[in-house]
Design an enzyme around this catalytic site. Structure first.
Site, PDB file in Angstrom:
ATOM      1  CB  CYS B  33      48.813  35.869  31.721  1.00  0.00           C
ATOM      2  SG  CYS B  33      48.392  33.952  31.370  1.00  0.00           S
ATOM      3  CG  ASP B  35      47.330  40.333  34.761  1.00  0.00           C
ATOM      4  OD1 ASP B  35      47.749  41.761  34.801  1.00  0.00           O
ATOM      5  OD2 ASP B  35      46.464  40.150  33.831  1.00  0.00           O
ATOM      6  CB  CYS B  58      47.373  46.605  32.743  1.00  0.00           C
ATOM      7  SG  CYS B  58      45.972  45.838  33.526  1.00  0.00           S
ATOM      8  CB  CYS B 102      42.703  43.275  37.022  1.00  0.00           C
ATOM      9  SG  CYS B 102      43.374  43.497  35.551  1.00  0.00           S
TER      10      CYS B 102
END
Lengths: 395, 126
Positions: B33, B35, B58, B102
């Site tokens: 994914c 992350d 990110c 996130c």
């Protein structure tokens, strides 16, 4: 701060000489190229000249050049126009699994709305389509094959001449999206033997908003843009005269200096690739080493994510692009990298650097130095890197 | 795309790294994914004495990890469990819509670490 542009596959600046040739057509020679009066005829003359010039530079005839608003419109027209024209004969289109979104979404649309079947040919680990796969995919319902000349993400150059011959053996039309290739490598529609070809001015130091669909004489896709009598009634809309003039001037300059630019840009790219491979561990060079655009370098940096690399480079004044899902807003990373078999977590960590004629060797050195620092800093934060760190020192 | 606060936090993240003497570790997300967040805690007398993180992701994932770990440092376990992703986003002055996940990941990572602590605590005091 020093700014370094390494995203020439996204777009290029307009060449200063090209701009000067365009400027009169915004003001003094502003006439509508379709008007009968003198103002209009100045524009019409410039468009004719530009059409002739562009045709001769790609091995075409002037009446085979159709101006569009850019590469995306040319791709849309090629796919939808040919599919709709040929739908009585068959409903099967073959393309590759690494095409630009303009082709992918056009194919998806004709599948959804007109019941076409689309075959997406696989590619090998370097991003190359295998001619035998195309041969095997052709059925008696196939009406169009569209394979890009050079890939926008990994720069892989396809064997278009061979692929077009296979399509033609069965009497099937062949389109190529040459947006990334024209101006960077020699491109001739007669050598390639394609029926349709898309390209766009802003990729070779021309203006944005103007492109061409080359359509071989006798081939007649259904019109996408209906309106006035422009482009021999095939594409309505007031002709973008300054854009067309700029496109011709830019292509002329690109083709005239092609050998020199090719050697120079390739030298920069090769230096960059060599330094990255030698100095940054766990960097995977994506794409084909030889059959590749001179400007393109694409690396997967393992254990870290592409967008964070991209943002860190941007903070250091360096512009490039990423195959990461996070930079595009989707959840899936680059379909191109996945099609080459790169594992998904590595596709997330991929970055494209595309060089241009204004870059220098000093810039390459500066970028590699910064890139080393950034990759090192992000890896120090990464739980994935931590897991393998035991066996790798000084990374 | 990101505001200044997010960029500042991304450039100079707080509480980065492994923690050798952690007594709670939580990992959420997965590489496919794009992350992964791993949070380490040293909890004594129900207080999060120290906290650190490692993140694959990110700029927003790194910034939210930094802010989330700062928010819970010195807090009780109960207080840490009440931290929501909205608080993390507020602390950052906002995140682009496609990056809100996130902040959710940061909330989940805190909960995962605390749950790891509670599981160990229960096991040790049986």
């Amino acid at each position: 701060m020093k700014r370094i542009y390494l995203d020439h596959s996204a777009t290029t600046p307009v060449d200063e000489e090209v701009l000067q040739k365009m400027l009169p057509y915004f003001t003094g020679k502003f006439g509508n190229a379709n008007s009968m009066h003198g103002f209009g005829q100045e524009g019409a003359y410039a468009v004719d000249e530009s059409r002739r010039k562009i045709a001769s530079l790609i091995g075409a005839k002037p009446n085979e050049i159709y101006f569009t608003s850019g590469g995306t419109e040319a791709d849309n027209w090629a796919i939808k126009g040919m599919a709709l024209k040929m739908r009585e004969k068959g409903n099967h289109v073959i393309t590759s699994s690494i095409e630009h979104a303009a082709i992918m979404s056009s194919c998806a649309q004709i599948a959804k709305e007109y019941g076409f079947e689309i075959t997406y040919l696989p590619v090998d680990g370097n991003g190359l389509v295998r001619p035998e796969d195309l041969r095997a995919a052709i059925t008696d319902k196939t009406v169009l094959v569209s394979i890009m000349l050079a890939n926008n993400e990994i720069g892989t150059i396809q064997p278009i001449k061979e692929l077009a011959e296979i399509a033609h053996e069965k009497g099937i039309y062949f389109h190529t999206d040459a947006v990334q290739a024209v101006g960077s490598i020699p491109v001739s529609v007669t050598d390639l033997g394609v029926d349709l070809m898309s390209f766009s001015a802003h990729k070779f130091y021309g203006p944005k908003g103007v492109g061409v669909l080359y359509i071989h004489g006798g081939v007649k896709p259904t019109k996408l843009m209906t309106g006035g009598h422009q482009e021999r009634t095939m594409r309505g809309g007031t002709t973008n005269v300054p854009g067309v003039v700029g496109m011709a001037a830019a292509l002329e300059k690109a083709v005239n200096n092609l050998d020199e630019n090719y050697v120079y840009i390739k030298k920069l790219r090769d230096k960059f690739v060599e330094r990255v491979i030698n100095e940054i561990p766990y960097a995977i060079y994506n794409g084909d080493k030889e059959k590749r655009l001179p400007q393109n370098a694409n690396f997967a940096f393992e254990f870290i994510e592409g967008e964070s690399i991209l943002m860190s480079l941007d903070l250091a004044g360096i512009a490039c692009s990423s195959g990461s899902a996070c930079s595009s807003g989707s959840l899936e990373p680059s379909h191109v990298l996945l099609a080459t078999g790169l594992p998904i977590e590595k596709a997330h960590g991929s970055i494209r650097f595309s060089f241009g004629r204004d870059n220098t060797e000093e810039e390459v050195d500066y970028v590699v130095d910064k890139l080393k620092e950034i990759v090192c800093k992000l890896r120090a934060m990464s739980p994935l890197f931590c897991e393998i760190k035991g066996e790798t020192k000084n990374v | 795309m990101y505001n200044e606060r997010v960029m500042k936090e991304f450039q100079n993240p707080q509480n980065v790294g492994e923690m050798a003497d952690a007594n709670a570790v939580g990992t959420v997300g997965n590489a496919s994914c794009g992350d992964i967040m791993k949070i380490y805690m040293k909890i004594e007398n129900n207080i999060i004495e120290d906290v650190s993180f490692q993140t694959f992701g990110c700029a927003a994932a790194i910034a939210t990890s930094s802010v989330a770990t700062s928010l819970i440092k010195g807090k009780t376990v109960e207080e840490a469990l009440k931290i929501t992703n909205a608080q993390v986003v507020d602390e950052l002055g906002g995140l682009p819509a496609q990056k809100l996940h996130c902040s959710v990941l940061a909330e989940e990572a805190i909960k995962a670490a605390v749950n790891d602590y509670l599981t160990r605590y229960v096991a040790e005091n049986k």
